[in-house]
Design a protein around this motif. Structure first.
Motif, PDB file in Angstrom:
ATOM      1  N   ARG A  45       2.299  -9.500  -1.926  1.00 31.47           N
ATOM      2  CA  ARG A  45       1.398  -9.419  -3.063  1.00 31.47           C
ATOM      3  C   ARG A  45       0.969  -7.974  -3.241  1.00 31.47           C
ATOM      4  O   ARG A  45       1.080  -7.146  -2.323  1.00 31.47           O
ATOM      5  N   GLN A  46       0.466  -7.653  -4.436  1.00 31.12           N
ATOM      6  CA  GLN A  46      -0.071  -6.334  -4.743  1.00 31.12           C
ATOM      7  C   GLN A  46      -1.593  -6.382  -4.627  1.00 31.12           C
ATOM      8  O   GLN A  46      -2.228  -7.265  -5.200  1.00 31.12           O
ATOM      9  N   ARG A  84       1.584  -2.639  -1.813  1.00 28.46           N
ATOM     10  CA  ARG A  84       2.239  -3.911  -1.517  1.00 28.46           C
ATOM     11  C   ARG A  84       1.840  -4.359  -0.118  1.00 28.46           C
ATOM     12  O   ARG A  84       1.986  -3.616   0.849  1.00 28.46           O
ATOM     13  N   ASP A 112      -2.386 -16.455  -1.554  1.00 20.70           N
ATOM     14  CA  ASP A 112      -2.491 -15.365  -2.529  1.00 20.70           C
ATOM     15  C   ASP A 112      -1.184 -14.599  -2.724  1.00 20.70           C
ATOM     16  O   ASP A 112      -1.187 -13.497  -3.277  1.00 20.70           O
ATOM     17  N   ALA A 113      -0.064 -15.143  -2.279  1.00 16.14           N
ATOM     18  CA  ALA A 113       1.216 -14.435  -2.415  1.00 16.14           C
ATOM     19  C   ALA A 113       1.682 -14.474  -3.868  1.00 16.14           C
ATOM     20  O   ALA A 113       1.560 -15.483  -4.561  1.00 16.14           O
ATOM     21  N   GLU A 114       2.221 -13.365  -4.338  1.00 18.30           N
ATOM     22  CA  GLU A 114       2.809 -13.289  -5.669  1.00 18.30           C
ATOM     23  C   GLU A 114       4.323 -13.476  -5.612  1.00 18.30           C
ATOM     24  O   GLU A 114       4.954 -13.783  -6.622  1.00 18.30           O
ATOM     25  N   GLU A 115       4.883 -13.269  -4.442  1.00 20.51           N
ATOM     26  CA  GLU A 115       6.321 -13.425  -4.244  1.00 20.51           C
ATOM     27  C   GLU A 115       6.554 -14.024  -2.866  1.00 20.51           C
ATOM     28  O   GLU A 115       5.994 -13.563  -1.877  1.00 20.51           O
TER      29      GLU A 115
END
Length: 479
Positions: free
Chosen positions: A73-74, A100, A125-128
Motif C-alpha cells: 500500500r501507499q 510504498r 489496508d492493502a491496495e495490492e
C-alpha cells in the motif's frame, strides 16, 4: 537438582533402616525385595521402512497448497518539520508525498478454484495483494472477504487449471498431544516446515482477536508464518497459524492457530458471496468467577453468565434471563463467553442451537436458541454533518445490532455512532473517532442522527459533549 536428589536418597535410606530394625526385633522372615520392571529393550531400526519413516509424504501432499502472500500500500510521508511554521517555509509540510509499504505472510488454498484463506492482519489496508505458489507461479489476488474481529481474510486467484488445495479437518476432533506440522514462509526466506504437537485447545484471552479461541502448538512459528497451515497427520488443515507468544520476536514454542472449523465457516461464507455473519443473540455475557461459582453452587467456575437480555431478541424468546448460566451449546461445554462466541460463530445462520442452562434457582434445563442474522433496527440513516460545529466532517449513523456487528462493536450497543471522520475537519480536530457513540449534547440525550443534526444546527455558543468510547464516558466542553 543435586540437593534435591540427596534429600530424597537420605530419606529412603532412613526408612529402610527403620524397617530392618523392626523386622529383626520381631524375628520374622525378611520381606522379599521388589523387583523393578525390566526396561524396554533398546533396538535399532530393523527394516528399511522403519529407517525411512518421514513426514515427507505429508509435506508433499500439503505444502503445494501453502502460498506466500505479499501485500502493499501507499502511505503518506510527512517531514519531521511539519507543524513548525519556521521550518515549513524551507522544507514544506511534505504533503502529497508517499512511500510504498509492504508486508509478507502466508496463506492456504482451500478450494481448487483458487480460494485462499489468510489472516486479516496480513492484508489489512492493502491496495495490492499478490500470491506466490510453492512452484514459483505468481498471481494477482482479489480480496473477497475480510474480518478484523476473526483475523481472517479470503483471497481469490484465477488460473487455467485447478490449483493444489488442502482439505479442511474437523478441529473438534483434534486432541492435545496430536502431532502437527506448521507450514509457512517465516522471515520471507521461503517455504518452511516445522513439526510439534498440539499443546492445548480452546485457548482464550490471548488478545489476538475478538473470537478468543485458539489451538496452541509448540511447532516453531515465526513472523511470516501468519496465515500458514497447521496440518495433522492425515495432511488436513486443522488450523491457520496466526500468532506467537515471544519476548524476542522469534519462536519460543508457544504458537496459536485459528481452528479449522472457524476457517471453514468463514470460507463457506466467502464462497457463497456473502459477508461472514455471527448469529445475533441479543444478550450480554460475563465469565463465571470463583466467587460467582460458589454463590451459584457450581463445583468450578465455568459457563457464560447472562448479564443483560434485550426484549424481542432470540435470547429473550429462548427464555434466557439475567442470572442464568449457559453451560453447553450443542453438547459442547461452554467454559466462558469467548467459547460461546466461537460456538455461535462456527454454527452459522439458520436453524437452532441447543443450550444447556442453569437457571438462578439451580435448575438445569435445555432451551432452543434461533440462529438469526442481526436486524438493522433502527435504520442506520447515515448523515454527514457540516457547518460551524465540532461535528462538521463526521459521518454518523443510528446504531443497530447489524451495524454494531459491521463496526465490530458489542451487538447490545445503542445510540448515535460516528462511522467516519474526514481528515483535518473540525470533528477530527475535536478528537472524534470512528466507533465513538455521541451520548448527549449540552445535557440532552441523543437517540437518533436526526436529533444530532437538529441540535448541531441550533447555533450554540458553547458545547458540552458526552461521548462513549470503548465503554468509557468522555466529557468535553468547547466554545
Amino acid at each position: 537438582m543435586q540437593y534435591g536428589r540427596l534429600i530424597l536418597g537420605s530419606g529412603v535410606a532412613t526408612l529402610a533402616l527403620a524397617a530392618s530394625l523392626s523386622l529383626a526385633g520381631a524375628q520374622s522372615p525378611p520381606a522379599p525385595t521388589p523387583i523393578a520392571p525390566a526396561a524396554p529393550a533398546e533396538r535399532v531400526p530393523t527394516s528399511d521402512a522403519e529407517v525411512r519413516l518421514s513426514f515427507a509424504p505429508l509435506v508433499r501432499k500439503s505444502a503445494p497448497a501453502v502460498v506466500n502472500v505479499y501485500a502493499a500500500r501507499q502511505v503518506p510521508v510527512r517531514t519531521p518539520f511539519a507543524g513548525d511554521p519556521f521550518f515549513e517555509q524551507f522544507f514544506g509540510r511534505g504533503e502529497g508525498r508517499t512511500r510504498r509499504e509492504s508486508s509478507l505472510g502466508s496463506g492456504v488454498i482451500v478450494d481448487p478454484t483458487g480460494l485462499i484463506v489468510t489472516n486479516h492482519h496480513v492484508i489489512a489496508d492493502a491496495e495490492e495483494v499478490r500470491v506466490a505458489l510453492a512452484d514459483g507461479r505468481e498471481f494477482d489476488a482479489r480480496v473477497l472477504s475480510k474480518d478484523q474481529q476473526a483475523d481472517l481474510a479470503v483471497l481469490k486467484i484465477e488460473g487455467d487449471e485447478p490449483f493444489p488445495s488442502i482439505a479442511i479437518a474437523d478441529s473438534d476432533t483434534t486432541q492435545i498431544g496430536d502431532l502437527v506440522l506448521a507450514i509457512g514462509n517465516p522471515f520471507g526466506i521461503g517455504q518452511t516446515v516445522t513439526n510439534g504437537i498440539v499443546s492445548a485447545l480452546a485457548r482464550t484471552h490471548v488478545g489476538v482477536n475478538d473470537v478468543g479461541y485458539f489451538i496452541q502448538t509448540d511447532a516453531a512459528i515465526n513472523p511470516g508464518n501468519s496465515g500458514g497451515a497447521l496440518v495433522d497427520m492425515r495432511g488436513e488443515l486443522v488450523g491457520v497459524n496466526t500468532a506467537i507468544f515471544s519476548r524476542s520476536g522469534g519462536s519460543n514454542g508457544i504458537g496459536f492457530a485459528i481452528p479449522s472449523n472457524m476457517v471453514r465457516a468463514f470460507a463457506d461464507a466467502a464462497r457463497a458471496g456473502r459477508p461472514f455473519e455471527r448469529p445475533y443473540v441479543g444478550a450480554g455475557f460475563v465469565p463465571v468467577t470463583a466467587d460467582i461459582a460458589e454463590a451459584l453452587g457450581l463445583d468450578r467456575p465455568t459457563g457464560a453468565l447472562v448479564q443483560t437480555v434485550r426484549r424481542g431478541t432470540p435470547a429473550d424468546e429462548a427464555g434466557l434471563r439475567e442470572g442464568d448460566v449457559v453451560l453447553s451449546m450443542n453438547r459442547f461445554p461452554i467454559d466462558n463467553p469467548d467459547t460461546l462466541g466461537y460456538r455461535l460463530a462456527t454454527a452459522g445462520l439458520g436453524g437452532e442451537a441447543e443450550l444447556e442452562v442453569m437457571a438462578g434457582d439451580g435448575q438445569h434445563e435445555r432451551v432452543r436458541l434461533a440462529l438469526e442474522a442481526a436486524p438493522e433496527d433502527p435504520p442506520r440513516d447515515l448523515r454527514t454533518l457540516d457547518g460551524r460545529t465540532p461535528f462538521a466532517g463526521a459521518t454518523v449513523a443510528n446504531l443497530s445490532p447489524r451495524l454494531a456487528g459491521e463496526l465490530e462493536m458489542p451487538q447490545t450497543a445503542t445510540g448515535v455512532v460516528v462511522t467516519e471522520v474526514e481528515r483535518n475537519s473540525p470533528a477530527a480536530r475535536f478528537g472524534l473517532r470512528p466507533k465513538d457513540v455521541i451520548a448527549s449534547i449540552n445535557g440532552r440525550d441523543l437517540e437518533s442522527t436526526e436529533e444530532l443534526e437538529e441540535q448541531a444546527g441550533e447555533g450554540q455558543r458553547g458545547w458540552r459533549i458526552e461521548v462513549d468510547r470503548n465503554g468509557q464516558r468522555l466529557v468535553q466542553s468547547v466554545r
